[in-house]
Design a protein around this motif. Structure first.
Motif, PDB file in Angstrom:
ATOM      1  N   ARG A  89       7.921 -12.830   8.551  1.00  0.00           N
ATOM      2  CA  ARG A  89       7.169 -11.700   8.031  1.00  0.00           C
ATOM      3  C   ARG A  89       7.866 -10.409   8.440  1.00  0.00           C
ATOM      4  N   ILE A  90       7.992  -9.501   7.490  1.00  0.00           N
ATOM      5  CA  ILE A  90       8.561  -8.186   7.746  1.00  0.00           C
ATOM      6  C   ILE A  90       7.588  -7.145   7.216  1.00  0.00           C
ATOM      7  N   ASP A  91       7.090  -6.300   8.100  1.00  0.00           N
ATOM      8  CA  ASP A  91       6.204  -5.200   7.711  1.00  0.00           C
ATOM      9  C   ASP A  91       7.017  -3.916   7.699  1.00  0.00           C
ATOM     10  N   ALA A  92       7.098  -3.278   6.532  1.00  0.00           N
ATOM     11  CA  ALA A  92       7.935  -2.092   6.349  1.00  0.00           C
ATOM     12  C   ALA A  92       7.057  -0.861   6.142  1.00  0.00           C
ATOM     13  N   TYR A  93       7.281   0.163   6.956  1.00  0.00           N
ATOM     14  CA  TYR A  93       6.566   1.433   6.844  1.00  0.00           C
ATOM     15  C   TYR A  93       7.555   2.527   6.461  1.00  0.00           C
ATOM     16  N   THR A  94       7.240   3.277   5.424  1.00  0.00           N
ATOM     17  CA  THR A  94       7.966   4.508   5.143  1.00  0.00           C
ATOM     18  C   THR A  94       7.178   5.627   5.802  1.00  0.00           C
ATOM     19  N   LEU A  95       7.661   6.097   6.952  1.00  0.00           N
ATOM     20  CA  LEU A  95       6.902   7.047   7.758  1.00  0.00           C
ATOM     21  C   LEU A  95       7.110   8.478   7.293  1.00  0.00           C
ATOM     22  N   LEU A  96       8.321   8.774   6.849  1.00  0.00           N
ATOM     23  CA  LEU A  96       8.686  10.083   6.321  1.00  0.00           C
ATOM     24  C   LEU A  96       9.728   9.832   5.237  1.00  0.00           C
ATOM     25  N   PRO A  97       9.953  10.775   4.327  1.00  0.00           N
ATOM     26  CA  PRO A  97      10.970  10.529   3.294  1.00  0.00           C
ATOM     27  C   PRO A  97      12.316  10.156   3.898  1.00  0.00           C
ATOM     28  N   GLY A  98      12.793   8.952   3.568  1.00  0.00           N
ATOM     29  CA  GLY A  98      14.086   8.493   4.043  1.00  0.00           C
ATOM     30  C   GLY A  98      14.096   7.914   5.445  1.00  0.00           C
ATOM     31  N   ILE A  99      12.919   7.772   6.077  1.00  0.00           N
ATOM     32  CA  ILE A  99      12.838   7.223   7.435  1.00  0.00           C
ATOM     33  C   ILE A  99      11.853   6.058   7.420  1.00  0.00           C
ATOM     34  N   HIS A 100      12.348   4.857   7.766  1.00  0.00           N
ATOM     35  CA  HIS A 100      11.568   3.632   7.623  1.00  0.00           C
ATOM     36  C   HIS A 100      11.561   2.853   8.934  1.00  0.00           C
ATOM     37  N   LEU A 101      10.449   2.169   9.176  1.00  0.00           N
ATOM     38  CA  LEU A 101      10.307   1.323  10.362  1.00  0.00           C
ATOM     39  C   LEU A 101       9.893  -0.066   9.904  1.00  0.00           C
ATOM     40  N   GLY A 137      -1.694   0.653  17.337  1.00  0.00           N
ATOM     41  CA  GLY A 137      -2.669   0.109  16.400  1.00  0.00           C
ATOM     42  C   GLY A 137      -3.934   0.925  16.465  1.00  0.00           C
ATOM     43  N   GLY A 138      -4.905   0.544  15.651  1.00  0.00           N
ATOM     44  CA  GLY A 138      -6.194   1.221  15.717  1.00  0.00           C
ATOM     45  C   GLY A 138      -6.144   2.608  15.119  1.00  0.00           C
ATOM     46  N   ARG A 139      -6.723   3.566  15.819  1.00  0.00           N
ATOM     47  CA  ARG A 139      -6.886   4.911  15.287  1.00  0.00           C
ATOM     48  C   ARG A 139      -5.539   5.601  15.049  1.00  0.00           C
ATOM     49  N   ALA A 140      -5.464   6.325  13.934  1.00  0.00           N
ATOM     50  CA  ALA A 140      -4.281   7.134  13.589  1.00  0.00           C
ATOM     51  C   ALA A 140      -2.995   6.313  13.701  1.00  0.00           C
ATOM     52  N   HIS A 141      -3.041   5.113  13.146  1.00  0.00           N
ATOM     53  CA  HIS A 141      -1.931   4.168  13.282  1.00  0.00           C
ATOM     54  C   HIS A 141      -0.616   4.764  12.792  1.00  0.00           C
ATOM     55  N   VAL A 142      -0.558   5.144  11.518  1.00  0.00           N
ATOM     56  CA  VAL A 142       0.693   5.643  10.944  1.00  0.00           C
ATOM     57  C   VAL A 142       1.096   7.000  11.514  1.00  0.00           C
ATOM     58  N   PRO A 143       0.180   7.962  11.670  1.00  0.00           N
ATOM     59  CA  PRO A 143       0.595   9.227  12.299  1.00  0.00           C
ATOM     60  C   PRO A 143       1.188   9.034  13.692  1.00  0.00           C
ATOM     61  N   ARG A 144       0.638   8.119  14.472  1.00  0.00           N
ATOM     62  CA  ARG A 144       1.196   7.875  15.806  1.00  0.00           C
ATOM     63  C   ARG A 144       2.581   7.232  15.712  1.00  0.00           C
ATOM     64  N   LEU A 145       2.765   6.301  14.776  1.00  0.00           N
ATOM     65  CA  LEU A 145       4.094   5.727  14.560  1.00  0.00           C
ATOM     66  C   LEU A 145       5.100   6.817  14.203  1.00  0.00           C
ATOM     67  N   ARG A 146       4.657   7.733  13.337  1.00  0.00           N
ATOM     68  CA  ARG A 146       5.523   8.826  12.919  1.00  0.00           C
ATOM     69  C   ARG A 146       5.994   9.639  14.131  1.00  0.00           C
ATOM     70  N   ARG A 154       0.864  -1.170   0.000  1.00  0.00           N
ATOM     71  CA  ARG A 154       0.000   0.000   0.000  1.00  0.00           C
ATOM     72  C   ARG A 154       0.903   1.222   0.000  1.00  0.00           C
ATOM     73  N   GLU A 155       0.304   2.398  -0.095  1.00  0.00           N
ATOM     74  CA  GLU A 155       1.115   3.601  -0.045  1.00  0.00           C
ATOM     75  C   GLU A 155       1.832   3.688   1.307  1.00  0.00           C
ATOM     76  N   GLY A 156       3.151   3.697   1.256  1.00  0.00           N
ATOM     77  CA  GLY A 156       3.933   3.803   2.476  1.00  0.00           C
ATOM     78  C   GLY A 156       4.075   2.519   3.264  1.00  0.00           C
ATOM     79  N   PHE A 157       3.589   1.403   2.723  1.00  0.00           N
ATOM     80  CA  PHE A 157       3.632   0.138   3.459  1.00  0.00           C
ATOM     81  C   PHE A 157       3.933  -1.008   2.509  1.00  0.00           C
ATOM     82  N   THR A 158       4.863  -1.887   2.903  1.00  0.00           N
ATOM     83  CA  THR A 158       5.156  -3.099   2.152  1.00  0.00           C
ATOM     84  C   THR A 158       5.299  -4.252   3.130  1.00  0.00           C
ATOM     85  N   ARG A 159       4.636  -5.354   2.855  1.00  0.00           N
ATOM     86  CA  ARG A 159       4.800  -6.571   3.656  1.00  0.00           C
ATOM     87  C   ARG A 159       5.646  -7.554   2.850  1.00  0.00           C
ATOM     88  N   PHE A 160       6.693  -8.074   3.504  1.00  0.00           N
ATOM     89  CA  PHE A 160       7.585  -9.031   2.876  1.00  0.00           C
ATOM     90  C   PHE A 160       7.439 -10.402   3.522  1.00  0.00           C
TER      91      PHE A 160
END
Length: 336
Positions: A45-57, A186-195, A28-34
């Motif tokens: 399983r590896i879940d990859a989030y691009t939270l900001l340009p050049g910053i990944h979790l 998890g749940g509400r505002a998942h990615v913004p909270r991770l950021r 998905r946009e900003g998310f890749t599951r490997f």
């Protein structure tokens, strides 16, 4: 790799140099599951989030196994946190380090990975990756908000070039709590909270003047088939009794020497390792099967359901019945 991000760079490395060991199975946009393929055929399983340009979790959930990795990494600072199990990293030149539960490891493109081994039944951890160019530019643009100086962060945590090989450090209580909180978003505002949490973590790391570096407790186990045989024996056939003497014999060692070498290599005693394997298999069956608690107890080697329940509660802080109920009632957080 041009202007590819670190995540797409990993896909390139997997295809070009590593026999497609990492396969993107969801995107998905900003998310890749490997899916991460191990030598024994199992997949993690590896879940990859691009939270900001050049910053990944990355969230890493890997079963027991190992794989070679021909690393041609881009300029990225990686900070690993181990929540469960252990991850052994073997680098170019044959040296390495074992990142165990609660530890952090840090490395960049100058420290070339050649092999990864996950000795325990399950490895759960996080990788925070900051690209030297795009990530540094993002942090510079957000300096008035997060106050993170990438040059300072790099100077404090990038692997040393003076031969000391600082890779492992113990997070202090505040840092450990922040790492731990990342596993429960998890749940509400998942990615913004991770950021927000990742920016807070980077700010805390940048402000840590004296990381608590640890000696790389590595024993050079490549080719030590005896310990590997003992590990497989202790982690398999969980319904059968396996004595310490049986495992020591598999390793071609006396009992005392075996216990010492096993603990030094894997960071856990043989008995504790087998108990952990039993509890992790029990947890899996409670989640994925319809077997009753008595049947699961027998499957993992407990004749007495009450003794099994006591051991499970000690390992998971819940009874087997409560654990199964909580899993089945828990909402599934969105991936992005």
């Amino acid at each position: 790799m041009g202007k590819a991000t670190y995540v797409t760079g990993l896909e390139y490395l997997s295809r070009r140099y590593n026999d497609n060991r990492m396969e993107a199975v969801e995107r998905r946009e900003g998310f890749t599951r490997f899916d991460a393929l191990l030598e024994n055929g199992d997949k993690g399983r590896i879940d990859a989030y691009t939270l900001l340009p050049g910053i990944h979790l990355f969230y890493n959930d890997i079963p027991q196994g190992a794989c070679d990795w021909n690393d041609k990494s881009s300029r990225v600072l990686q900070i690993e946190h181990c929540r469960q199990g252990s991850c052994e990293l073997v680098f170019s030149g044959g040296w390495g380090a074992v990142c165990r539960q609660g530890d952090c490891a840090v490395h960049d493109h100058r420290v070339v990975k050649r092999r990864m081994r996950f000795a325990q039944a399950r490895y759960v951890g996080i990788t925070l990756a900051v690209e030297y160019d795009a990530g540094a530019a993002t942090l510079a643009a957000l300096h008035h908000v997060a106050g993170v100086d990438f040059k300072q962060l790099y100077a404090r945590f990038a692997p040393q070039s003076n031969g000391e090989r600082h890779l492992l450090f113990a997070p202090d209580a505040e840092m450990a709590a922040l790492f731990e909180s990342l596993y429960d978003v998890g749940g509400r505002a998942h990615v913004p909270r991770l950021r927000c949490k990742v920016l807070e973590l980077l700010a805390l790391l940048s402000a840590t003047e004296s990381p608590r570096w640890q000696a790389p407790s590595y024993t050079g186990r490549d080719g030590d088939a005896g310990l590997e045989k003992a590990l497989a024996l202790l982690g398999g056939n969980l319904s059968a009794p396996v004595r310490l003497e049986d495992a020591a014999r598999a390793a071609n060692l006396g009992a005392t020497a075996f216990k010492e070498r096993f603990a030094r290599a894997f960071g856990i005693s043989p008995a504790a390792y087998r108990r952990r394997c039993r509890m992790e298999e029990a947890a899996r069956l409670l989640q994925e099967s319809s077997f009753d608690v008595a049947a699961i107890a027998a499957h993992v080697g407990y004749r007495s359901p009450s003794k099994f329940a006591a051991a499970f509660r000690q390992a998971h802080a819940q009874s087997p019945t409560a654990y199964r109920k909580a899993l089945r009632n828990a909402p599934t957080p969105p991936a992005s």
